[in-house]
Write a protein that holds these residues in place. Structure first.
Motif, PDB file in Angstrom:
ATOM      1  N   LEU A 222       0.818  -1.204   0.000  1.00  0.00           N
ATOM      2  CA  LEU A 222       0.000   0.000   0.000  1.00  0.00           C
ATOM      3  C   LEU A 222       0.862   1.268   0.000  1.00  0.00           C
ATOM      4  N   HIS A 223       2.023   1.191   0.640  1.00  0.00           N
ATOM      5  CA  HIS A 223       2.892   2.361   0.772  1.00  0.00           C
ATOM      6  C   HIS A 223       3.407   2.841  -0.582  1.00  0.00           C
ATOM      7  N   GLU A 224       3.407   1.970  -1.580  1.00  0.00           N
ATOM      8  CA  GLU A 224       3.840   2.378  -2.911  1.00  0.00           C
ATOM      9  C   GLU A 224       2.876   3.365  -3.544  1.00  0.00           C
ATOM     10  N   PHE A 225       1.616   3.339  -3.105  1.00  0.00           N
ATOM     11  CA  PHE A 225       0.589   4.167  -3.733  1.00  0.00           C
ATOM     12  C   PHE A 225       0.015   5.221  -2.787  1.00  0.00           C
ATOM     13  N   LEU A 226       0.285   5.101  -1.498  1.00  0.00           N
ATOM     14  CA  LEU A 226      -0.322   5.984  -0.510  1.00  0.00           C
ATOM     15  C   LEU A 226       0.758   6.545   0.407  1.00  0.00           C
ATOM     16  N   PRO A 227       0.875   7.879   0.561  1.00  0.00           N
ATOM     17  CA  PRO A 227       1.932   8.465   1.414  1.00  0.00           C
ATOM     18  C   PRO A 227       1.584   8.355   2.893  1.00  0.00           C
ATOM     19  N   VAL A 228       1.609   7.152   3.421  1.00  0.00           N
ATOM     20  CA  VAL A 228       1.173   6.888   4.793  1.00  0.00           C
ATOM     21  C   VAL A 228       2.377   6.503   5.649  1.00  0.00           C
ATOM     22  N   ASP A 229       2.404   7.000   6.901  1.00  0.00           N
ATOM     23  CA  ASP A 229       3.482   6.658   7.832  1.00  0.00           C
ATOM     24  C   ASP A 229       3.078   5.549   8.798  1.00  0.00           C
ATOM     25  N   GLN A 230       1.810   5.469   9.131  1.00  0.00           N
ATOM     26  CA  GLN A 230       1.346   4.443  10.071  1.00  0.00           C
ATOM     27  C   GLN A 230      -0.111   4.094   9.776  1.00  0.00           C
ATOM     28  N   ILE A 231      -0.434   2.806   9.876  1.00  0.00           N
ATOM     29  CA  ILE A 231      -1.800   2.314   9.673  1.00  0.00           C
ATOM     30  C   ILE A 231      -2.264   1.669  10.967  1.00  0.00           C
ATOM     31  N   SER A 232      -3.437   2.062  11.426  1.00  0.00           N
ATOM     32  CA  SER A 232      -3.998   1.514  12.670  1.00  0.00           C
ATOM     33  C   SER A 232      -5.305   0.794  12.365  1.00  0.00           C
ATOM     34  N   LEU A 233      -5.478  -0.365  12.984  1.00  0.00           N
ATOM     35  CA  LEU A 233      -6.712  -1.135  12.877  1.00  0.00           C
ATOM     36  C   LEU A 233      -7.497  -0.955  14.164  1.00  0.00           C
ATOM     37  N   ALA A 234      -8.764  -0.567  14.057  1.00  0.00           N
ATOM     38  CA  ALA A 234      -9.568  -0.223  15.236  1.00  0.00           C
ATOM     39  C   ALA A 234     -10.889  -0.978  15.238  1.00  0.00           C
TER      40      ALA A 234
ATOM     41  N   PHE B 285      -6.259  -1.911  18.034  1.00  0.00           N
ATOM     42  CA  PHE B 285      -5.699  -3.179  18.518  1.00  0.00           C
ATOM     43  C   PHE B 285      -4.478  -3.643  17.719  1.00  0.00           C
ATOM     44  N   ALA B 286      -4.152  -2.972  16.626  1.00  0.00           N
ATOM     45  CA  ALA B 286      -2.955  -3.340  15.856  1.00  0.00           C
ATOM     46  C   ALA B 286      -2.491  -2.128  15.063  1.00  0.00           C
ATOM     47  N   GLN B 287      -1.172  -2.009  14.908  1.00  0.00           N
ATOM     48  CA  GLN B 287      -0.585  -0.928  14.111  1.00  0.00           C
ATOM     49  C   GLN B 287       0.569  -1.481  13.294  1.00  0.00           C
ATOM     50  N   VAL B 288       0.787  -0.871  12.141  1.00  0.00           N
ATOM     51  CA  VAL B 288       1.889  -1.277  11.279  1.00  0.00           C
ATOM     52  C   VAL B 288       2.488  -0.030  10.644  1.00  0.00           C
ATOM     53  N   SER B 289       3.805  -0.020  10.532  1.00  0.00           N
ATOM     54  CA  SER B 289       4.541   1.079   9.901  1.00  0.00           C
ATOM     55  C   SER B 289       5.751   0.500   9.195  1.00  0.00           C
ATOM     56  N   GLU B 290       6.607   1.359   8.735  1.00  0.00           N
ATOM     57  CA  GLU B 290       7.800   0.917   8.009  1.00  0.00           C
ATOM     58  C   GLU B 290       8.699   0.035   8.867  1.00  0.00           C
ATOM     59  N   THR B 291       8.657   0.247  10.201  1.00  0.00           N
ATOM     60  CA  THR B 291       9.560  -0.491  11.099  1.00  0.00           C
ATOM     61  C   THR B 291       8.952  -1.786  11.638  1.00  0.00           C
ATOM     62  N   GLY B 292       7.728  -2.131  11.234  1.00  0.00           N
ATOM     63  CA  GLY B 292       7.138  -3.395  11.666  1.00  0.00           C
ATOM     64  C   GLY B 292       5.733  -3.222  12.218  1.00  0.00           C
ATOM     65  N   SER B 293       5.146  -4.339  12.651  1.00  0.00           N
ATOM     66  CA  SER B 293       3.777  -4.333  13.176  1.00  0.00           C
ATOM     67  C   SER B 293       3.784  -4.727  14.646  1.00  0.00           C
TER      68      SER B 293
END
Length: 685
Positions: free
Chosen positions: A30-42, A54-62
């Protein structure tokens, strides 16, 4: 393309069954198409009043997390009324009602967010939040992309809830710590496993949030005067804060009182703590925190804290659990401080290197006027010594061009690709001479906050130019002599002997022999520097160069002064300039040209407005009668005699006077006979 990528995400989940790796693969595609730093699942509770990330993912891991928030009223109203858009984009938090509510809660406004609600039976049951750490990051095409991928995101949220075993039985319920040793190891691995403290702190907060009430983590060092917190890192459940400095309120607390405080304390009423008044002013008072002082060698040097919205959120069990983490936080902060010091030094060296390269570039562009006439002998000597590593002593009055000759020697030497470090010995205060020349260690004296490389160390594998060497204090002359003898330096406050590979060129406008006789300059240092002396003549002794110098300076200054066209010279201007003795030499001529260009206002240059009287009074003695001009024969006699002195009377053969003068030996002998120059070094002596 995105369908293919999501198929790969699903394939990875089915093959390995690891939801953490699945989230990382999802972020990568997704990061290839969207300028996002962190994704959170709620996930929302039944009444939609609370949201749990309850979960987060970024360039450094989940990471699996447990950040619980009250849903902003503005967002809750939209959900209840069924008016929530399929994609809710916030690019300007200050102007968006939900954005302002988040700012009031988080205290940070430099972010962008996309809120993608996930519905179950037409009711919003969860969401995926896409966060960028700056404003105006998302465009319309990003919304279209996420709309097209709604089914994939719904699948991802459902599978993550299933894999993580997420239930929403109550607001702010946390996992029990079944193994304290494993808890310590997990935090240490996350906190100290990254050289970048920001990354370590983020993963630490994400992990801790599962066991302790924590939606924010801060870690920082105390300033050297113990007057402020220098926050190195601050994370909340959603956002990263930039570096901040918050002063301590020390009106009612001194250092001894601070050291008497418990190492770990719980804060339930921050407005009643005088040390926290500036925090309350910045973040409000509706929060609770656990704060821990970090010690190194028995002294406090930093802090770490976790906090959450609301009062009375912590108990003794929480404090005991957090206090276990002192050593990992202290180690991580110490490493980060050292890492930042190294980066600071590296950046400072790079900046200085850039400046020096620019200076060097400027010098390479300069032209030595008179190299084939009045300075011919000087340039011949400069070329002769350039290929050697011998020390050179340039003597001459102020403004004669000693620095340009030194640079010429460097550029024509084997060290041309190394640094050319200039030192004006007369401009350095006596108390700072050692530090400037040889460097200092951190803590060597008051104000020595970090290690500094001296000029000699920075000149390694290059040339150091010691201008105005006669102004150097006697104490510094002793240490300079040792460097010239052994090519070794010691930084101030240090004990390490540091070898330096340098070539020394010194310059002076003083008579060093007289200074040696009067005890103002060390004789042994003079012998060391005077290996190859080069005397640069004053401008009054090479007036044949004035026309070329005048032409050069008019061209140069016309460009600097942004003149539309170059002014011409009046017929009598050159006669006025050549009749003057120029006590300030080439530098004075340059200044006179610039002044005349300003006064002439683009008209013909006459130099009638220049008052030479004051300078004539102070004109230095050139060794000639008052109004005697140098005839050409006298110029030839002086020049040939100087070259013969350099070659010890040798005329032909390698290193002979004829070779240096680039004439045939027979031509040189004929000229010597005509001028009456005696053959033989012994006879002339």
């Amino acid at each position: 393309m995105m369908d293919y990528d999501f198929n790969q995400v699903k394939l990875r989940l089915s093959s390995k069954g690891d939801i953490g790796e699945t989230l990382c693969a999802y972020y990568e595609c997704l990061h290839e198409f969207l300028p996002v730093d962190q994704i959170s699942l709620a996930k929302f509770d039944f009444d939609q009043k609370y949201m749990r990330i309850f979960a987060q993912v970024s360039e450094t891991g989940s990471e699996m997390t447990n950040f619980s928030y009250e849903v902003p009223e503005q967002l809750l109203d939209l959900m209840k009324q069924g008016k929530l858009p399929e994609i809710y984009v916030i690019n300007e938090p200050d102007t968006d009602p939900i954005g302002r509510a988040i700012i009031d809660f988080e205290g940070v406004s430099d972010w962008s967010l996309i809120f993608l609600p996930i519905k179950e039976h037409h009711v919003v049951s969860g969401a995926i939040l896409f966060v960028a750490n700056s404003r105006k990051k998302f465009a319309e095409n990003h919304s279209f992309l996420l709309k097209d991928l709604y089914d994939e995101h719904k699948w991802l949220l459902e599978i993550a809830v299933q894999k993580y075993g997420i239930t929403f039985s109550g607001y702010r319920e946390y996992e029990p710590v079944e193994d304290e040793h494993d808890f310590f190891r997990q935090v240490t691995r996350r906190l100290c496993g990254h050289l970048d403290l920001e990354t370590g702190a983020l993963h630490c907060l994400q992990y801790i949030s599962r066991f302790l009430p924590a939606t924010s983590l801060m870690a920082g060092q105390l300033s050297q005067d113990m007057q402020a917190d220098v926050t190195v890192v601050k994370w909340s459940g959603l956002f990263h804060y930039g570096d901040i400095t918050i002063p301590w309120n020390l009106e009612k607390a001194n250092l001894m009182e601070m050291m008497a405080l418990p190492r770990v304390i719980i804060t339930h009423q921050p407005e009643k703590d005088p040390l926290l008044s500036d925090y309350v002013e910045r973040f409000g008072a509706d929060w609770s925190a656990i704060s821990m002082a970090l010690y190194r060698d028995g002294m406090p040097f930093g802090f770490a804290s976790i906090s959450i919205e609301g009062r009375n959120q912590y108990n003794e069990t929480h404090m005991a659990l957090f206090s276990m983490l002192h050593d990992p936080f202290a180690l991580a902060l110490s490493n980060n401080i050292k890492h930042r010091e190294i980066i600071h030094l590296k950046n400072a060296i790079e900046a200085e290197k850039k400046v020096l390269q620019e200076e060097l570039h400027d010098f390479r562009g300069d032209t030595i006027i008179g190299k084939n006439s009045g300075l011919r002998g000087v340039m011949e000597n400069a070329r002769l010594v350039a290929g050697q590593d011998s020390p050179v002593l340039l003597s001459g009055e102020t403004g004669t061009g000693k620095e340009m000759v030194a640079n010429f020697i460097h550029q024509h030497s084997s060290r041309r690709d190394g640094p050319f470090i200039k030192v004006n010995c007369g401009a350095i205060p006596d108390t700072l001479v050692d530090s400037e020349l040889f460097g200092h260690e951190k803590g060597a004296f008051t104000g020595a906050d970090s290690r500094k490389l001296g000029r000699f160390e920075r000149a390694d594998r290059g040339t150091i130019f010691l201008d105005e060497i006669g102004e150097l204090p006697l104490a510094a002359q002793v240490r300079l002599l040792r460097v010239l003898q052994h090519k070794i330096i010691e930084r101030v406050g240090g004990t390490e002997s540091i070898p330096v590979n340098i070539r020394v060129i010194a310059a002076t406008n003083r008579n060093l022999e007289e200074m040696v006789a009067s005890g103002r300059f060390r004789e042994d240092l003079w012998f060391r520097l005077n290996v190859f002396p080069v005397q640069i003549p004053p401008l009054r002794s090479r007036k044949m160069d004035i026309p070329a110098l005048l032409d050069h300076f008019i061209e140069k200054k016309s460009v600097e002064l942004n003149l539309s066209q170059r002014p011409s010279l009046s017929p009598g201007a050159l006669k006025i300039l050549t009749a003057y003795n120029w006590p300030g030499n080439v530098r004075e001529l340059e200044n006179v040209v610039e002044r005349e260009l300003i006064l002439s206002k683009g008209e013909t240059l006459t130099f009638q407005n220049i008052d030479f009287h004051l300078s004539k009074v102070n004109a230095p003695d050139n060794g000639l009668p008052e109004n005697e001009n140098l005839e050409m024969d006298k110029v030839y006699i002086r020049h040939i005699t100087n070259v013969l002195a350099l070659t010890s009377g040798k005329i032909n053969g390698p290193g002979g006077a004829a070779e240096l003068l680039k004439v045939k030996p027979s031509t040189l002998r004929h000229r010597m006979d005509k001028l009456g120059i005696v053959y033989g070094w012994e006879k002339r002596k």
